[in-house]
Design a protein around this motif. Sequence first.
Motif, short mmCIF file in Angstrom:
data_model
loop_
_atom_site.label_atom_id
_atom_site.label_comp_id
_atom_site.label_asym_id
_atom_site.label_seq_id
_atom_site.Cartn_x
_atom_site.Cartn_y
_atom_site.Cartn_z
N PRO A 68 -83.88 -32.58 -11.20
CA PRO A 68 -82.59 -31.86 -11.21
C PRO A 68 -81.83 -32.09 -9.91
O PRO A 68 -82.41 -32.11 -8.82
N ARG A 69 -80.50 -32.25 -10.04
CA ARG A 69 -79.67 -32.54 -8.87
C ARG A 69 -78.92 -31.31 -8.36
O ARG A 69 -78.33 -31.35 -7.30
N ARG A 70 -78.93 -30.23 -9.14
CA ARG A 70 -78.21 -29.02 -8.75
C ARG A 70 -79.05 -27.80 -9.12
O ARG A 70 -79.97 -27.91 -9.93
N PRO A 71 -78.71 -26.64 -8.56
CA PRO A 71 -79.37 -25.41 -9.02
C PRO A 71 -78.95 -25.10 -10.44
O PRO A 71 -77.86 -25.48 -10.89
N TRP A 72 -79.79 -24.39 -11.18
CA TRP A 72 -79.48 -24.10 -12.58
C TRP A 72 -78.26 -23.20 -12.69
O TRP A 72 -77.45 -23.35 -13.61
N ASN A 73 -78.11 -22.28 -11.75
CA ASN A 73 -76.95 -21.38 -11.75
C ASN A 73 -76.49 -21.19 -10.30
O ASN A 73 -77.29 -21.12 -9.38
N GLN A 74 -75.19 -21.09 -10.14
CA GLN A 74 -74.63 -20.87 -8.82
C GLN A 74 -73.29 -20.16 -8.95
O GLN A 74 -72.52 -20.44 -9.87
#
Length: 587
Positions: A68-74
């Motif tokens: 994964p390249r990003r957090p799941w939620n932000q």
Amino acid sequence: MMRKKITTSILFLCMFVVTSFAQDVKDSLLDKVKDKAKEKLNVSGTMGVTYEGYGLCRSPSGWTGYQPRRPWNQVRFNFTPNFKFGKNFSLPFNFNFAAIPTNFAGPYAGIKKQNFGQFITNPLNSFGINPKYKWAELQLGTQYLKYSDLSTGDIGIFGIGVDLRPKTFLFKFFTGISQQGINYIAGPPTVTGAYKRRNWMAQIGTEKEGKYLFALNFAKGKDVPASASPAPITVRPQEGVVISLVSEVYADKGFYFKGEGAQSTFTKDLATPLSPVLKSLKPFMEAHTSTLTDYAGQLGVGKKSKNFDIGVMIKYLGAGFQTIGYPFLQSDKLDYTLNTRINAWKNKMNIVASAGRRVNNVNNTVLKANQFIGNLNWFTQFSDKFSLNVNYNNFGFQTASGFNPYGIKNVSNDLGINPTFTFTGKKIIHLLSMSYNYSKYDERDVLTGLTTSNNTHTALLTYVPTYLEKDISPDFSILYFYNNVPGAKITLATLSTALSMQAAKKKLRLRGQLQYTLGKLNSFSNSNNLIASCNIDFKLTKKLNWNTFLTTNYFKYGNEIIPNGANYVETTCRTGFQYRFDTKKAK
């Protein structure tokens, strides 16, 4: 008795009338003061909130070849108001922060629940307040301050400081923290760790904008050894001080002079013992056995005019020169360049160029190396239908090759050609743009002495029709990319098309894009990549916007990846509201 009552009544009535009149006058004056205050106070800026959702589906099940390249939620917030009280006082805020820590100082470093101090100093966030009254400015929170080219200015620091400029006098001071202590974690994933670094900087001098500047700069940074536990293995606690003298003079007819001389005293490892031999820089720091002192300087002279500029710049950095403010500054070199700008042919031709030499390893006559450095940007508007832009850049660093370790070399040469054609019809304007870029990057392995070349060819063709009577804007492009390095040949061919339009009485703007890429690595089978994205911008009111971005990325590898047929689907959703406010009444 009656006369006394009448007299008393008249006096009471007079007092009532006077009191009422005085109250009316008071109320009227108060209203005028309030109206005047409203006229003097102006609040402008933006604020908003954005949600980002991320999804990743990998196939086959359990395959972890793509992370994964990003957090799941932000969730991100921004609040940037500027309060102005008349002409002399302003109070700007700059608050940009995320609800979930995701950078290197986030959950992987043991900061799953940030305390207040960790939250406001997290490099992911930015909290800054800069109240200013006439020539006095107070700097609070995250600041990016550049004092000079050889002292400080390349890093963000969270702290407190002032910027005072009464008449031609100049005084600046700031202190704070540029990085938090990060514990070493063996992993997985491995976290290198870092030490908390405290910073101090000051500048005193005299300045008249557009005329002259003379200033003495001071910058210091020091790591806190006890700030990380376990301590980093490959990083050592350091300390450094830089003192520089900078001057700038702008004379009549465009002539100018710029110069700066600096001395740095830098300790590579605070754990090494104090040295009675090396000269300390008291009271700012004491010398250790790993302390180095060296010098740097730069000098520029030239002349500027409306259509022609010319100047010479010389810059020297000693082998031991190092500054906290520019942590990636490459030392041990001498640059001298000739810089020019030409505006000709009735403003239809503009040339910006520089050329010179770079001498690396100037402190070692055996390993001294020379290389050409230069850049060129040449734009010409030949006619209303045709223009051409040519650019060239050469940059890098190298030292002559020795033996185990061998000399460093990382030099890049880039050439770009971009012709543009424009044809205007009765109902449509056709824009056709072509570009070709060639890049050659040479790098030497310091252990083996082998030099490898990374050669890249990129060709792009773009067509953009503009309809004069329709509210749609399409565009089309074809990209060819070829990269050749030892052991790997990469070829990419990309087709892209997009369409944007307005609706709902121009309150709604839509843009959709579709992109397909066929890739190939060496003799392996082709990879396939399909990206679809959509932008939806809705103007709810004159000051409130609702912006949404959706994208899906499907990638299927060739047989270079095991298991064969591996693929993933990556999705991103970003939506948020942005409000712009301004209390100043439009005239």
